[in-house]
Design a protein around this motif. Sequence first.
Motif, PDB file in Angstrom:
ATOM      1  N   ALA A  31       0.854  -1.194   0.000  1.00  0.00           N
ATOM      2  CA  ALA A  31       0.000   0.000   0.000  1.00  0.00           C
ATOM      3  C   ALA A  31       0.886   1.239   0.000  1.00  0.00           C
ATOM      4  CB  ALA A  31      -0.907  -0.020   1.217  1.00  0.00           C
TER       5      ALA A  31
ATOM      6  N   LYS B  78       3.661   2.184   2.698  1.00  0.00           N
ATOM      7  CA  LYS B  78       3.834   1.040   3.601  1.00  0.00           C
ATOM      8  C   LYS B  78       4.785   0.012   2.993  1.00  0.00           C
ATOM      9  CE  LYS B  78      -0.622   1.482   5.904  1.00  0.00           C
ATOM     10  NZ  LYS B  78      -1.851   0.775   6.372  1.00  0.00           N
TER      11      LYS B  78
ATOM     12  N   SER C  71      -4.761 -11.822   8.345  1.00  0.00           N
ATOM     13  CA  SER C  71      -5.644 -10.698   8.011  1.00  0.00           C
ATOM     14  C   SER C  71      -6.498 -10.968   6.778  1.00  0.00           C
ATOM     15  CB  SER C  71      -4.815  -9.437   7.793  1.00  0.00           C
ATOM     16  OG  SER C  71      -3.893  -9.641   6.736  1.00  0.00           O
TER      17      SER C  71
ATOM     18  N   LYS D  52     -12.172  -4.548   0.836  1.00  0.00           N
ATOM     19  CA  LYS D  52     -12.321  -3.358   1.671  1.00  0.00           C
ATOM     20  C   LYS D  52     -11.410  -2.260   1.135  1.00  0.00           C
ATOM     21  CE  LYS D  52     -12.670  -6.489   5.646  1.00  0.00           C
ATOM     22  NZ  LYS D  52     -12.095  -6.849   6.959  1.00  0.00           N
ATOM     23  N   PRO D  53     -11.718  -1.021   1.432  1.00  0.00           N
ATOM     24  CA  PRO D  53     -10.833   0.063   0.976  1.00  0.00           C
ATOM     25  C   PRO D  53      -9.386  -0.131   1.429  1.00  0.00           C
ATOM     26  CG  PRO D  53     -12.917   0.959   1.695  1.00  0.00           C
ATOM     27  CD  PRO D  53     -12.948  -0.503   2.035  1.00  0.00           C
ATOM     28  N   GLU D  54      -9.186  -0.735   2.576  1.00  0.00           N
ATOM     29  CA  GLU D  54      -7.810  -0.946   3.048  1.00  0.00           C
ATOM     30  C   GLU D  54      -7.075  -2.043   2.282  1.00  0.00           C
ATOM     31  OE1 GLU D  54     -10.631  -0.866   4.875  1.00  0.00           O
ATOM     32  OE2 GLU D  54     -10.552  -2.360   6.513  1.00  0.00           O
ATOM     33  N   ASP D  55      -7.760  -2.722   1.387  1.00  0.00           N
ATOM     34  CA  ASP D  55      -7.094  -3.667   0.495  1.00  0.00           C
ATOM     35  C   ASP D  55      -6.455  -2.979  -0.710  1.00  0.00           C
ATOM     36  OD1 ASP D  55      -9.805  -5.927   1.109  1.00  0.00           O
ATOM     37  OD2 ASP D  55      -7.769  -6.050   1.945  1.00  0.00           O
ATOM     38  N   THR D  56      -6.683  -1.691  -0.837  1.00  0.00           N
ATOM     39  CA  THR D  56      -6.088  -0.944  -1.940  1.00  0.00           C
ATOM     40  C   THR D  56      -4.573  -0.992  -1.848  1.00  0.00           C
ATOM     41  OG1 THR D  56      -7.984   0.538  -2.149  1.00  0.00           O
ATOM     42  CG2 THR D  56      -5.856   1.349  -2.959  1.00  0.00           C
TER      43      THR D  56
ATOM     44  N   THR E 104      -7.652  -1.124  -6.572  1.00  0.00           N
ATOM     45  CA  THR E 104      -8.218   0.021  -5.881  1.00  0.00           C
ATOM     46  C   THR E 104      -9.637  -0.327  -5.454  1.00  0.00           C
ATOM     47  OG1 THR E 104      -6.898   1.550  -7.222  1.00  0.00           O
ATOM     48  CG2 THR E 104      -8.761   2.469  -6.010  1.00  0.00           C
TER      49      THR E 104
ATOM     50  N   SER F 132     -14.896   3.092  -1.481  1.00  0.00           N
ATOM     51  CA  SER F 132     -15.877   2.936  -0.386  1.00  0.00           C
ATOM     52  C   SER F 132     -17.263   3.373  -0.827  1.00  0.00           C
ATOM     53  CB  SER F 132     -15.423   3.749   0.812  1.00  0.00           C
ATOM     54  OG  SER F 132     -15.263   5.109   0.460  1.00  0.00           O
TER      55      SER F 132
END
Length: 125
Positions: free
Chosen positions: A39, A42, A62, A86-90, A122, A125
């Motif tokens: 990401a 990160k 996770s 989920k958006p955090e999988d972007t 991407t 949400s």
Amino acid sequence: VQLQASGGGLVQAGGSLRLSCAASGRTFSSGTMAWFRQAPGKERYFLAAITWRSVRTYYADSVKDRFTIARDSAKNTVYLFMNSLKPEDTAVYYCAADTTTYYSNNMNEGAYRYWGQGTLVTVSS
């Protein structure tokens, strides 16, 4: 060995995607293939691995309830099926491979000699 990742794109939260990683230059009869992601801002993060011959699978905690890794030996291709995104999988998703069969230490990116170019996922949400 060259790895070509594909299948990324834009998807809404809750949706699904299938990523593919086609290997060329070597027909895998053994070894390990894996998926990582990175990401923005990160470090690269392990998601899943599969041993080519025995078809053992390993997952990061996770994602283990949402992602599935599989391989098609006839196509020399490994897949990552991703559900309930989920958006955090972007992230940019990378496939990796090595000729060594890892039953441990397969979450370490240093274990893999070959890497694909990455495919962007991407999740909106």
